[in-house]
Motif scaffolding. Structure first.
Motif, mmCIF file in Angstrom:
data_model
loop_
_atom_site.group_PDB
_atom_site.id
_atom_site.type_symbol
_atom_site.label_atom_id
_atom_site.label_comp_id
_atom_site.label_asym_id
_atom_site.label_seq_id
_atom_site.Cartn_x
_atom_site.Cartn_y
_atom_site.Cartn_z
ATOM 1 N N GLU A 65 1.644 51.765 15.581
ATOM 2 C CA GLU A 65 2.351 51.806 16.860
ATOM 3 C C GLU A 65 3.733 52.423 16.705
ATOM 4 O O GLU A 65 4.207 53.160 17.577
ATOM 5 C CB GLU A 65 2.450 50.394 17.437
ATOM 6 C CG GLU A 65 1.099 49.836 17.889
ATOM 7 C CD GLU A 65 1.160 48.357 18.213
ATOM 8 O OE1 GLU A 65 2.260 47.759 18.064
ATOM 9 O OE2 GLU A 65 0.116 47.792 18.596
ATOM 10 N N PHE A 66 4.383 52.138 15.571
ATOM 11 C CA PHE A 66 5.716 52.696 15.314
ATOM 12 C C PHE A 66 5.669 54.215 15.253
ATOM 13 O O PHE A 66 6.471 54.902 15.900
ATOM 14 C CB PHE A 66 6.269 52.124 14.007
ATOM 15 C CG PHE A 66 7.490 52.846 13.503
ATOM 16 C CD1 PHE A 66 8.727 52.624 14.072
ATOM 17 C CD2 PHE A 66 7.392 53.754 12.453
ATOM 18 C CE1 PHE A 66 9.857 53.292 13.619
ATOM 19 C CE2 PHE A 66 8.508 54.426 11.985
ATOM 20 C CZ PHE A 66 9.752 54.186 12.569
ATOM 21 N N TYR A 67 4.738 54.784 14.482
ATOM 22 C CA TYR A 67 4.685 56.239 14.339
ATOM 23 C C TYR A 67 4.190 56.921 15.611
ATOM 24 O O TYR A 67 4.606 58.040 15.925
ATOM 25 C CB TYR A 67 3.826 56.627 13.139
ATOM 26 C CG TYR A 67 4.552 56.403 11.837
ATOM 27 C CD1 TYR A 67 5.543 57.283 11.417
ATOM 28 C CD2 TYR A 67 4.295 55.287 11.058
ATOM 29 C CE1 TYR A 67 6.238 57.071 10.236
ATOM 30 C CE2 TYR A 67 4.981 55.060 9.870
ATOM 31 C CZ TYR A 67 5.952 55.955 9.474
ATOM 32 O OH TYR A 67 6.660 55.726 8.306
ATOM 33 N N ASN A 68 3.322 56.262 16.360
ATOM 34 C CA ASN A 68 2.876 56.833 17.623
ATOM 35 C C ASN A 68 4.009 56.835 18.644
ATOM 36 O O ASN A 68 4.256 57.853 19.319
ATOM 37 C CB ASN A 68 1.686 56.047 18.159
ATOM 38 C CG ASN A 68 1.291 56.473 19.562
ATOM 39 O OD1 ASN A 68 1.650 55.830 20.543
ATOM 40 N ND2 ASN A 68 0.561 57.568 19.665
ATOM 41 N N THR A 69 4.726 55.727 18.749
ATOM 42 C CA THR A 69 5.792 55.603 19.738
ATOM 43 C C THR A 69 7.025 56.421 19.376
ATOM 44 O O THR A 69 7.604 57.109 20.217
ATOM 45 C CB THR A 69 6.191 54.127 19.896
ATOM 46 O OG1 THR A 69 5.050 53.361 20.274
ATOM 47 C CG2 THR A 69 7.282 53.965 20.955
#
Length: 393
Positions: free
Chosen positions: A167-171
């Motif tokens: 989620e961190f890298y996507n966001t």
């Protein structure tokens, strides 16, 4: 690129920053130990920064590579001082030479760190896998956004060690969800074998009925060493049974830091010299896990810490800060999540586990079952191989 037959071993070149340090390398070790058969993959490794080619990782790959420049020598330091550009240029040339020699089907960049070898790897017109073990400010404040975006554009797959990391890298960086592959941990039963049960309890001078609360992590601000000490001060006042506290993971170089000296002073000021022991790093972590009663991780940030999984393999209840991917393995059935991430909250969690033997036993039992079913290396290696095969088709 010509497709290989499904039963042909895939040649994987692992780009590894520091093969003798950190959880990222340990994850790779745990996975490779499960797939050492040449019928599955043929692994190679190129080290970006190492003077030790005789380490555990080198024993599991077909061949490991590290140029003369990678050794911690006067020549290396002099070249960096004279011209960083020239140093990086030569290292990129070396990586290209290794690729030409190995002829890999896939290049596997183990961590998102911006290194000369990784920069060369994404120029090689080969499938790229990125294995991201980091998140939060460890990435945003330390690595240029443009580099992460280059990795995201070039990578065919982006392996993450927890949902939180994905989620961190996507966001934050827009890594497409279709590229993100979840691969928790994994922990290794082989790494956590204990050979000296009782060694640490004796070293801590524990009375027969004494309980031991332990941390296994680098003794740093990032890992929350100060928060742990403050929690001990609070827990000590409320504890009704003898307790010893131990922190395993002190590096020699850390003893010269201002932070370490400040923490030693805090320990002395609060009279904790006999209750808290700060112990040196060791590879035989199983001896530590077997001797503690509660495992604590007070980190300020974590992606998906192996230490928690390893402690759970020893059926230890967990008290940990609710950061990163920790909640994906720790909950009220396996331990205690510190939601407010304060010393007061950590002390409350420690006391909660100390006050009931049945609670500790049940949380430990469920934790071990969870790791064996979901997060152990043998389980995760099957998913890992599937990712490697999909990318190299």
């Amino acid at each position: 690129m010509k497709k290989k037959q499904a039963d042909t071993p895939k040649r994987i070149l692992f780009v590894v920053p520091r093969p003798t340090r950190g959880g990222a390398t340990q994850v790779l070790l745990n996975l490779l130990e499960q797939v050492s058969s040449p019928k599955t993959i043929i692994p190679f490794a190129i080290y970006n920064d190492s003077s030790v080619l005789n380490d555990a990782l080198s024993q599991l790959v077909e061949k490991s590579f590290a140029s003369t420049l990678d050794k911690r020598s006067r020549m290396r330091n002099a070249l960096i001082k004279l011209s960083t550009f020239t140093y990086h240029f030569l290292k990129r040339k070396y990586c290209k030479w290794v690729c030409d020699r190995v002829k890999p089907d896939v290049i596997y960049i183990n961590t998102v760190n911006d290194t000369p070898h990784a920069r060369q790897a994404i120029q090689m017109q080969l499938p790229i896998i990125v294995h991201a073990h980091e998140m939060d400010f460890l990435v945003t404040l330390r690595i240029k956004e443009s580099w992460i975006q280059q990795l995201a554009a070039k990578a065919s797959a982006w392996i993450v060690c927890s949902k939180a990391v994905g989620e961190f890298y996507n966001t934050t960086y827009g890594v497409p969800f279709e590229k993100i592959k979840l691969l928790h941990g994994p922990a290794s039963l082989a790494r956590t074998i204990s050979t000296q049960q009782g060694y640490y309890r004796a070293a801590l001078n524990c009375p027969p009925q004494c309980l031991v609360v332990g941390v296994s992590a680098s003794f740093t601000y990032l890992k929350g060493a100060d928060t742990f000490i403050k929690a001990i001060i609070l827990a000590k006042q409320a504890a009704t049974i003898p307790v010893r506290f131990a922190w395993l993971g002190l590096d020699t170089s850390a003893q010269e830091t201002t932070f370490y000296k400040s923490m030693k002073e805090l320990i002395t000021q609060n009279g904790l010299q006999h209750e808290l022991s700060i112990l040196p790093s060791t590879s035989t972590v199983g001896d530590f896990y077997i001797d503690i009663d509660v495992f604590v991780l007070p980190s300020r940030t974590e992606a998906f810490p192996l230490s928690i999984l390893e402690a759970m393999l020893y059926a230890k209840p967990i008290v940990a800060m609710d950061v990163g991917g920790i909640r994906e393995v720790v909950d009220e059935t396996t331990g205690y999540l510190v939601k407010d991430r304060t010393a007061e909250g950590l002390a409350a969690g420690i006391l909660y586990m100390l006050e009931s033997e049945e609670r500790r036993r049940e949380a430990g039992r469920r934790g071990r079952e969870r790791v064996l079913e979901q997060f152990e290396a043998e389980v995760q290696a099957k998913k890992w191989i599937q990712i490697l095969e999909e990318v190299s088709q």
